[in-house]
Design an enzyme around this catalytic site. Structure first.
Site, PDB file in Angstrom:
ATOM      1  N   GLU A 124      -7.909  58.589  -7.420  1.00 28.87           N
ATOM      2  CA  GLU A 124      -7.963  57.129  -7.409  1.00 28.87           C
ATOM      3  C   GLU A 124      -6.567  56.533  -7.627  1.00 28.87           C
ATOM      4  O   GLU A 124      -6.215  55.520  -7.021  1.00 28.87           O
ATOM      5  CB  GLU A 124      -8.950  56.639  -8.478  1.00 28.87           C
ATOM      6  CG  GLU A 124     -10.405  56.954  -8.093  1.00 28.87           C
ATOM      7  CD  GLU A 124     -11.412  56.493  -9.121  1.00 28.87           C
ATOM      8  OE1 GLU A 124     -12.232  55.612  -8.801  1.00 28.87           O
ATOM      9  OE2 GLU A 124     -11.389  57.025 -10.244  1.00 28.87           O
ATOM     10  N   GLU A 146     -16.855  62.830  -9.492  1.00 29.85           N
ATOM     11  CA  GLU A 146     -17.524  62.177 -10.612  1.00 29.85           C
ATOM     12  C   GLU A 146     -19.037  62.357 -10.584  1.00 29.85           C
ATOM     13  O   GLU A 146     -19.681  62.431 -11.640  1.00 29.85           O
ATOM     14  CB  GLU A 146     -17.183  60.681 -10.626  1.00 29.85           C
ATOM     15  CG  GLU A 146     -15.796  60.353 -11.136  1.00 29.85           C
ATOM     16  CD  GLU A 146     -14.744  60.383 -10.034  1.00 29.85           C
ATOM     17  OE1 GLU A 146     -13.633  59.913 -10.279  1.00 29.85           O
ATOM     18  OE2 GLU A 146     -15.044  60.877  -8.925  1.00 29.85           O
TER      19      GLU A 146
END
Length: 647
Positions: A124, A146
Site C-alpha cells: 500500500e 490481509e
C-alpha cells in the site's frame, strides 16, 4: 534538512541520504528487527519525514529497504491484538489511509524500490508512490494478503490496486491473498519496470529523474473500475461464495463492498470496518498467523543444512517427497526396485513443474536435481535419508537395516510412516536412537505441515536436524511423540469414523459432508475418506479411531470396500468421480446438531493427545490440526474452539 541531507536524526527507523543528482533516498531499517513492518512508531516517523519534505521539497524521493529480508512485510501484526475498542480499530485504519493519501498527493516524484517481499501495508505504501520498480529475483513477491488475517487492505490498497492493474486482477489478489513475482507485476502494470539487482539503483534514479507520467490502464480496465463496477462485483461475490461463507469469513465480502460502493475508502464504512477488525474471525486468524510463525521458528538456530536427500520408495508419497525436495533446491536421489517404478514419479514431477515453471532452463535444472537411483548409491552421500515404502513392518525393518549400514554416521535417518510406531520400526537397528519420523501429508506440494516424530530415547540432535530440514524445504515442522497416528491421523480417525456411523444410520454421504462444510471445513469427512482411500481407512481404522478391540468397522465402509470401491484413486468410493470431482446427490435436510456431533470426537481426541504429551501444548495441537487437516481456521483450532464454546 541540512546541505548533506542528514536531517531527522531523531528517527530511529528511517535513514535519509541525498545523492549528487539531488534525489533523496529514504531507507527503512526498523530498529532491532530483522524484517521491516509498519508499526505505529514507523508510521509516525514517516509523517515527520513528509512534514520536512513539505518545507523543503526534494528533487525526488526513492523509498528502499535496509533489510536483506525484503522491502516491507506489512503492518505490525502485534498491534492488531490490541484493538479492544471500536475507536482503536478506526484509528488504525485512519492513520494509514490519511498518511498514504498524503504521500500519493505530493508534487515531487516518488518511487518504491521493491527488493524482496512487499506485502500488505508495504505494498500500500508502494502503491501510494508514483512509480514502483521491482527487482527481478525469486525473493521479490508482492501482494495484499490481509484477507488471510480476516481483515481488509484499508490503507489505500482497495482504491489504488484496482486503479493500477484493473479490478479483476486486483480483486483476485485481494480476495485470495495471492502474491505475484517481479515479472508478473510488470506484466500486470503493478510495477513500472522489472530490473536485475545489479542495476536497480541506477534504474530507480533514472525513472524518478524522467518525471514521466505513469501509463494509464487500458480503457476496458478503466470502465470495469468505473461504470461497470456492479458487474465485476457481482461476479466476484459468486466466486467468493464458492470458497468461503460470509458468516465464517466476512473480510472478502467486505473488500468487494468497500471497493464497489465506497471507491475503496474503508473510512466510508466505519461500522463495517469495526465489525471486521474486531471480529472473532480476525482474532482467530491472527492467532493462526502467530502459531504459524511459531512453527517456522522451531527450525531456526541450528547449523544443519542439507544438500543431498535420498528417498526410498517411488510411489505417490515417496515420489512427491523427492520432487518437492528437488524443487526446493536440493539434490535428490530416488530409489526403487527398478526404473519402471521410478519413471512414473519423474513423469508426475515433470508434469507438475511444467505448469508452474515457465523458464525452460529452470525446469531443466530442477529435473536434473531429481536423479533416478535404482541401486541406491545416493544413500551413501545423503544428508537426509527418508524411507517411504508401503506400511509393512518386516519390509521396513529389512530396508532400514540395509540403509543404516550404508549411510553416513551423521546423516538423518527418517521414516515417512503414517501408522507404525517408531519404537517398533527401530528395534533391529544398531543405533535405534537415530531413527525419527518425518511424516508428510498427501498431496505433498499442497499440505504445509510435516510431523517430526520422536520416540522415547530419540537423539535430540537428530530430531532438531529433522525439524531444520523440514523448514529448509519450506514446510511447517510439528514435533510430536511416537503414538498411533501421531497427531493429525489420530484426530482424523474418530472424526471420519463418526461420519461413517452417521451414514450407517441412514444419512446420505452428501448430507454428512454438507453439515461439516457449513461448519467451516474445506472438505466433508466422507469426501476426505474417498481422498485418503477406503483401503487405507480399512487398514488403519481401528488403531487410529481409538475404538475398542471389539468394535466393528462401519458397515458402509466395508460394503464399498468389498465392492472394489477404493475412493477417488479408483474412480469411485462413497462418491463416483468424474474428471476428478465427486458427483454428489441431493443434500436434503441437515439434522440439527449433526455438525457438533461429528466434530466432537476430533475435539476430544485433540485434548486427549495434549494431555498425553503426544504434542507439547494446546497451541501446537491447534496449529497441527489446522495445517494438517484444514480444520476451519476461523475457529482458531479445535482446542481454541472448545474453549470458546465453554466461555
Amino acid at each position: 534538512m541540512d546541505s548533506k541531507g542528514n536531517a531527522y536524526t531523531t528517527c530511529q527507523h528511517w535513514r535519509l541520504d541525498v545523492d549528487a543528482e539531488g534525489l533523496t533516498w529514504v531507507t527503512l531499517d526498523k530498529r532491532n528487527e530483522s524484517t521491516n513492518s509498519l508499526s505505529s512508531a514507523v508510521m509516525d516517523e514517516l509523517a515527520v519525514l513528509l512534514d520536512g519534505f513539505d518545507r523543503h521539497p526534494p528533487q525526488g524521493v526513492i523509498f528502499r529497504s535496509g533489510k536483506a529480508a525484503g522491502f516491507i512485510a506489512g503492518a505490525d501484526i502485534q498491534e492488531f491484538t490490541q484493538l479492544d475498542t471500536p475507536a482503536k480499530g478506526i484509528e488504525l485504519v485512519t492513520r494509514g489511509w490519511q498518511l498514504f493519501a498524503r504521500l500519493a498527493s505530493v508534487p515531487y516524484p516518488t518511487l518504491a524500490l521493491v527488493h524482496g517481499h512487499c506485502l500488505g501495508g508495504g505494498l500500500e505504501l508502494a502503491l501510494a508512490c508514483r512509480y514502483l520498480l521491482a527487482v527481478d529475483e525469486p525473493a521479490t513477491r508482492m501482494g495484499l494478503p490481509e484477507v488471510m488475517l480476516g481483515i481488509v487492505p484499508g490503507w489505500g490498497g482497495m482504491l489504488r490496486l484496482p486503479e493500477r492493474i484493473g479490478p479483476q486482477a486486483a480483486l483476485d489478489m485481494m480476495l485470495t491473498g495471492k502474491t505475484v513475482d517481479a515479472r508478473k507485476a510488470r506484466r500486470l502494470g503493478l510495477a513500472d519496470e522489472c530490473v536485475p539487482p545489479r542495476v536497480m539503483d541506477q534504474a530507480a534514479a533514472m525513472l524518478v529523474l524522467s518525471n514521466q507520467p505513469r501509463r494509464r490502464p487500458p480503457l476496458l480496465q478503466r470502465l470495469l473500475n468505473g461504470p461497470f463496477k456492479a458487474l465485476v462485483a457481482g461476479t466476484a461475490r459468486k466466486q467468493v461464495a464458492r470458497r468461503a461463507r460470509a458468516e465464517h469469513y466476512p473480510a472478502p465480502y467486505a473488500i468487494i463492498d468497500i471497493w464497489a460502493r465506497h471507491h475503496g475508502n474503508a473510512l466510508a464504512a466505519p461500522q463495517l470496518i469495526d465489525s471486521i477488525v474486531r471480529s472473532p474471525t480476525a482474532r482467530n486468524l491472527v492467532r493462526v498467523f502467530f502459531m504459524q510463525e511459531r512453527l517456522k521458528s522451531l527450525g531456526k538456530g541450528g547449523t544443519f543444512q542439507a544438500k543431498r536427500v535420498h528417498v526410498v520408495g517411488a510411489g505417490v508419497m515417496g515420489g512427491d517427497i523427492a520432487a518437492w525436495c528437488a524443487q526446493r533446491g536440493l539434490t535428490v536421489t530416488l530409489q526403487d526396485q527398478g526404473m519402471e517404478r521410478i519413471a512414473p514419479a519423474l513423469q508426475r514431477a515433470y508434469a507438475a513443474w511444467g505448469k508452474r515453471i515457465r523458464d525452460a532452463r529452470e525446469l531443466r535444472n530442477v529435473m536434473d536435481r531429481l536423479i533416478p537411483d535404482p541401486d541406491g548409491h545416493g544413500a551413501r552421500q545423503a544428508d537426509v535419508v527418508i524411507e517411504a515404502i508401503f506400511e509393512n513392518l518386516e519390509a521396513k525393518h529389512a530396508l532400514l537395516q540395509d540403509l543404516e549400514a550404508k549411510i553416513r554416521s551423521d546423516a538423518v535417518l527418517a521414516t515417512n510412516t503414517s501408522s507404525l510406531r517408531i519404537e517398533d520400526l527401530r528395534s533391529p537397528l544398531a543405533r535405534p536412537e537415530r531413527l525419527i519420523g518425518i511424516h508428510f501429508f498427501n498431496p505433498v506440494a499442497r499440505m504445509p505441515l510435516v510431523e517430526v516424530v520422536a520416540a522415547e530415547g530419540s537423539d535430540p540432535e537428530v530430531v532438531q536436524r529433522g525439524i531444520a530440514f523440514v523448514r529448509q524445504i519450506d514446510r511447517l515442522p510439528l514435533p510430536v511423540r511416537s503414538a498411533p497416528g501421531f497427531l493429525v491421523n489420530a484426530v482424523l480417525g474418530p472424526y471420519m469414523l463418526e461420519a461413517m456411523r452417521a451414514v450407517d444410520e441412514g444419512l446420505t454421504p452428501a448430507t454428512v459432508d454438507e453439515a461439516m462444510l457449513a461448519f467451516g471445513m474445506p472438505m466433508g469427512p466422507i469426501e476426505l475418506i474417498d481422498m485418503v482411500g477406503l483401503d487405507v481407512a480399512v487398514a488403519a481404522g481401528k488403531s487410529l479411531a481409538g475404538a475398542g478391540a471389539g468394535a466393528e468397522p462401519p458397515r458402509c465402509l466395508l460394503e464399498h470396500f468389498n465392492a472394489g470401491y477404493l475412493g477417488k484413486k479408483s474412480g469411485r468410493g462413497f462418491y463416483e468421480y468424474r474428471a476428478g470431482r465427486p458427483v454428489k446427490g441431493p443434500v436434503g435436510t441437515v439434522p440439527a446438531g449433526l455438525a457438533e456431533r461429528l466434530v466432537r470426537p476430533l475435539l476430544e481426541r485433540s485434548r486427549q493427545l495434549v494431555n498425553e504429551g503426544v504434542v507439547a501444548d494446546a497451541d501446537l495441537a491447534d496449529a497441527g490440526v489446522i495445517f494438517g487437516t484444514g480444520f476451519a481456521p476461523f475457529t482458531g483450532g479445535p482446542l481454541n474452539y472448545l474453549r470458546s464454546q465453554h466461555a
